[in-house]
Design an enzyme around this catalytic site. Sequence first.
Site, PDB file in Angstrom:
ATOM      1  N   HIS A 152     -59.532  20.792  47.464  1.00 24.04           N
ATOM      2  CA  HIS A 152     -59.939  19.687  47.894  1.00 24.04           C
ATOM      3  C   HIS A 152     -59.198  19.220  49.093  1.00 24.04           C
ATOM      4  O   HIS A 152     -58.717  18.260  49.240  1.00 24.04           O
ATOM      5  CB  HIS A 152     -59.693  18.350  46.961  1.00 24.04           C
TER       6      HIS A 152
HETATM    7  C1  FAD Z   1     -64.776  26.532  44.478  1.00 24.25           C
HETATM    8  C2  FAD Z   1     -64.750  25.196  44.662  1.00 24.25           C
HETATM    9  C3  FAD Z   1     -64.825  24.235  43.484  1.00 24.25           C
HETATM   10  C4  FAD Z   1     -64.835  22.736  43.737  1.00 24.25           C
HETATM   11  N1  FAD Z   1     -65.090  22.105  42.536  1.00 24.25           N
HETATM   12  C5  FAD Z   1     -65.250  20.900  42.853  1.00 24.25           C
HETATM   13  C6  FAD Z   1     -65.805  19.684  41.841  1.00 24.25           C
HETATM   14  O1  FAD Z   1     -65.978  20.236  40.647  1.00 24.25           O
HETATM   15  N2  FAD Z   1     -66.122  18.602  42.065  1.00 24.25           N
HETATM   16  C7  FAD Z   1     -66.185  17.979  43.414  1.00 24.25           C
HETATM   17  O2  FAD Z   1     -66.257  16.849  43.370  1.00 24.25           O
HETATM   18  N3  FAD Z   1     -65.390  19.033  44.430  1.00 24.25           N
HETATM   19  C8  FAD Z   1     -65.513  20.115  44.219  1.00 24.25           C
HETATM   20  N4  FAD Z   1     -64.929  20.988  45.251  1.00 24.25           N
HETATM   21  C9  FAD Z   1     -64.713  20.472  46.632  1.00 24.25           C
HETATM   22  C10 FAD Z   1     -66.122  19.936  47.439  1.00 24.25           C
HETATM   23  O3  FAD Z   1     -67.076  20.903  47.210  1.00 24.25           O
HETATM   24  C11 FAD Z   1     -66.063  19.427  48.498  1.00 24.25           C
HETATM   25  O4  FAD Z   1     -64.982  18.478  48.836  1.00 24.25           O
HETATM   26  C12 FAD Z   1     -67.167  19.203  49.395  1.00 24.25           C
HETATM   27  O5  FAD Z   1     -68.078  20.130  49.591  1.00 24.25           O
HETATM   28  C13 FAD Z   1     -66.950  18.292  50.536  1.00 24.25           C
HETATM   29  O6  FAD Z   1     -66.098  19.266  51.432  1.00 24.25           O
HETATM   30  P1  FAD Z   1     -65.941  18.953  52.873  1.00 24.25           P
HETATM   31  O7  FAD Z   1     -66.177  17.732  53.484  1.00 24.25           O
HETATM   32  O8  FAD Z   1     -64.546  19.714  53.247  1.00 24.25           O
HETATM   33  O9  FAD Z   1     -66.955  20.011  53.641  1.00 24.25           O
HETATM   34  P2  FAD Z   1     -67.356  21.442  53.117  1.00 24.25           P
HETATM   35  O10 FAD Z   1     -68.455  21.332  51.951  1.00 24.25           O
HETATM   36  O11 FAD Z   1     -66.462  22.307  53.231  1.00 24.25           O
HETATM   37  O12 FAD Z   1     -68.458  21.920  54.408  1.00 24.25           O
HETATM   38  C14 FAD Z   1     -68.336  22.210  55.491  1.00 24.25           C
HETATM   39  C15 FAD Z   1     -69.600  22.987  56.081  1.00 24.25           C
HETATM   40  O13 FAD Z   1     -69.325  23.176  57.415  1.00 24.25           O
HETATM   41  C16 FAD Z   1     -69.598  24.597  57.797  1.00 24.25           C
HETATM   42  N5  FAD Z   1     -68.931  24.892  58.872  1.00 24.25           N
HETATM   43  C17 FAD Z   1     -67.485  25.079  59.170  1.00 24.25           C
HETATM   44  N6  FAD Z   1     -67.132  25.597  60.366  1.00 24.25           N
HETATM   45  C18 FAD Z   1     -68.334  25.712  61.138  1.00 24.25           C
HETATM   46  C19 FAD Z   1     -68.526  25.991  62.357  1.00 24.25           C
HETATM   47  N7  FAD Z   1     -67.522  26.498  63.066  1.00 24.25           N
HETATM   48  N8  FAD Z   1     -69.772  26.056  62.767  1.00 24.25           N
HETATM   49  C20 FAD Z   1     -70.748  25.612  61.802  1.00 24.25           C
HETATM   50  N9  FAD Z   1     -70.711  25.289  60.574  1.00 24.25           N
HETATM   51  C21 FAD Z   1     -69.438  25.194  60.217  1.00 24.25           C
HETATM   52  C22 FAD Z   1     -69.134  25.423  56.482  1.00 24.25           C
HETATM   53  O14 FAD Z   1     -69.788  26.496  56.328  1.00 24.25           O
HETATM   54  C23 FAD Z   1     -69.590  24.356  55.488  1.00 24.25           C
HETATM   55  O15 FAD Z   1     -70.958  24.288  55.296  1.00 24.25           O
HETATM   56  C24 FAD Z   1     -64.835  22.246  45.171  1.00 24.25           C
HETATM   57  C25 FAD Z   1     -64.868  23.154  46.294  1.00 24.25           C
HETATM   58  C26 FAD Z   1     -64.734  24.512  46.022  1.00 24.25           C
HETATM   59  C27 FAD Z   1     -64.664  25.365  46.968  1.00 24.25           C
END
Ligand code: FAD
Length: 643
Positions: free
Chosen positions: A566
């Site tokens: 997270h």
């Molecule tokens: C294994 C795992 C388990 C999890 N389990 C849970 C759970 O059970 N419940 C829960 O609520 N949360 C969970 N989370 C966390 C949740 O998935 C994230 O908080 C949520 O996805 C939002 O994250 P974020 O805003 O950081 O963006 P992200 O979801 O990380 O998305 C960012 C996106 O931007 C893209 N990107 C990055 N850099 C670039 C670039 N330079 N150019 C173009 N695109 C780019 C990435 O490829 C990605 O698709 C988990 C996460 C993981 C990894």
Amino acid sequence: MEYNRIKIVRSVLVIAITAFMANIPISNLRFLSDLATTIIDASAGIANSISEYKQYDVFPPHESPEEFDFVIVGASPSGSVIANRLSEISEWNVLLLEAGGVPSLLTEIPAAVAALDRSVYNWKTEAERQKGFCSGCLHNRRLNFGHGKGLGGGSIINYMICTRGNKMDYDNWEVMGNPGWSYQDLLPYFLKMEDANVAVNDSEYRAKGGPLGVSDVYFTTKLGDVFMEAAQQAGYPYVDYNGRQQMGVSRIQGTLRNGLRSDAENSYLRSVRHRKNLKIRTEAHVTKILMTDSKEAYGVEYSKDGRMYTVLAKKEVILSAGGLNSPQILMLSGIGPRSQLQEFDIPVIEDLAVGTIMYDHLTFLGAAFLINQPVGLQVLDYALDPQTYVDFMLHRRGPITSFALEVIAFLKTNLTEQNYPAWPDIELLLVPGHLSTDFGIFFKQIFNIDDEIYNSYWKPITGKPVFTVLPVLLQPLSKGNVRLRSKNPFDTGKYTENYFSDPENLDIKRMIAGIREIQRIASQPALKKFEPRLVTTPFPGCNRFTFDSDAYWECAIRAIPASIYHQQSTCRMGPRTNKEAVVDARLRVHGIRNLRVADISIFPRPTSGHTVCPAYAIGEKAADLIKEDWKAASTEDNLDDPY
Ligand SMILES: Cc1cc2nc3c(=O)[nH]c(=O)nc-3n(C[C@H](O)[C@H](O)[C@H](O)COP(=O)(O)OP(=O)(O)OC[C@H]3O[C@@H](n4cnc5c(N)ncnc54)[C@H](O)[C@@H]3O)c2cc1C
Ligand SMILES: *[C@@H]1O[C@H](CO)[C@@H](O)[C@H](O)[C@H]1NC(C)=O
Ligand SMILES: *[C@@H]1O[C@H](CO)[C@@H](O)[C@H](O)[C@H]1NC(C)=O
């Protein structure tokens, strides 16, 4: 008759295979997880190459710079919501750029979650080594730091737990100088986004008909019921933790619909991909935001199929690349801490505290209890029972809809100020199994567990009935950070956690209090019948402490921690006067025009729970802010779509 025979043959097989697997060196089973990864990666390749498959990416980039009203960077949950909502307005042209590919159907099968971890849908990064931390971790004692890659971001590989967090989290954001972010302000978005199917619910806080499916987990073991009962005996009420009151115990509400994963791609993008004014481009890695000398964002540069492209944004660039990548892209573009940008020879456009704080939610993998009956997850039994497949294929029910986590509880330790008794500081998650329930195939790798400790602690309990409760530290005080490793946009960032580094050591004390609470629940009549006994094998370096003393647990927690991914607060929201703020309360980057950040990096402080459901709500809110600012709220004419 016939069925009984099958059962007997199956039982013999289970016993034989269990005995065989329990004795096989773990390295030999590694091939099974590699095989699963290969299958997922192959399915990803197919999903990407057949463009009609889900009809994404059907508009190849032009040679000359294309122009859009809005360019969204990253199909994170927030970014996907924004792409959907902005393209409701037919005169706005929207481009969504995503570094990863199209999720294949396999990502929608809940039980496949463990196999997704090493696949192409994960960036597979690691945190920096931290002194006195993670002594049980492989790879130079570095913690795995996963984050999702592909349309939907983390929502296509995550564990599907949906928690809004606590009312106080958001009220506190507002108190920190962010008008419009109280829980009352966000509730309409939590309602707008969900299609809930939750048995015990506070109806005025819940909604049906939104894009994202949210449902009670479909499959639970007997142990799940027993644990629920024991928690209630310990004083936890059964609550709708996404409703009126968070503190208590509940079945997990998952981002699930009809037995399958509900993610940002299938809930927010798939239904609108045909809109003429929305282009979605996958495998497009953004390297830089383009800005004029007068600090106005006007486009981005990205790489696709080995070529660089420029695309122009007439109105705005919206950065939704996630808690780890949004700060990196800002810094590469000249927005970040002056000293760091200068270190990498990046011209400073705006000196802001990008990446200087990172909070994460951490857990501990070693609160495992042996019990006297196999009432938890029986992975081999399920795998060998034809009924498992029939249940899933015909009814979308049964073990294949499970992601191994069943019950959730929220509590407040006495180590947090007591003015807000309904604001928890620890979460408990019941796993009706343990890290070697899968015979070392997946979880050992996912959590980067050292062979020595795996062999001493988990190997001996493989195949035995065990349950584990994961304590999660909800309101960490320790601050990590995200820095650049190099100027190369394809390089990973440098992630420093500094877990358990707060001066009063409260983070670890709260975790220990969480373990005490787990023990108290385990001693309640409902669970006591199963004679739960903590596994007493000491963790590395911890045998100098008396087992079960506070000092022992402190040592153990530092040895076998796990991030639950997270990583947040790296581009914090706050007023300009706040030296740690990067965006204002309308999510605009301070000092820059036409540039916003919308993903979990903007959290001023962590939410008390998992982050994906808050991420969708932030996307909904951000879309409304953008519509307000461009005065378009009343002209939504693409609304004939399902959502
Ligand atoms: C294994 C795992 C388990 C999890 N389990 C849970 C759970 O059970 N419940 C829960 O609520 N949360 C969970 N989370 C966390 C949740 O998935 C994230 O908080 C949520 O996805 C939002 O994250 P974020 O805003 O950081 O963006 P992200 O979801 O990380 O998305 C960012 C996106 O931007 C893209 N990107 C990055 N850099 C670039 C670039 N330079 N150019 C173009 N695109 C780019 C990435 O490829 C990605 O698709 C988990 C996460 C993981 C990894
Ligand atoms: C709330 O619970 C009632 C009773 O179980 C159920 O009929 C209703 O569908 C539930 N609502 C939601 C939004 O889940
Ligand atoms: C706090 O709770 C712990 C149990 O978790 C207990 O041992 C301790 O006495 C409590 N302290 C106070 C000040 O109530």
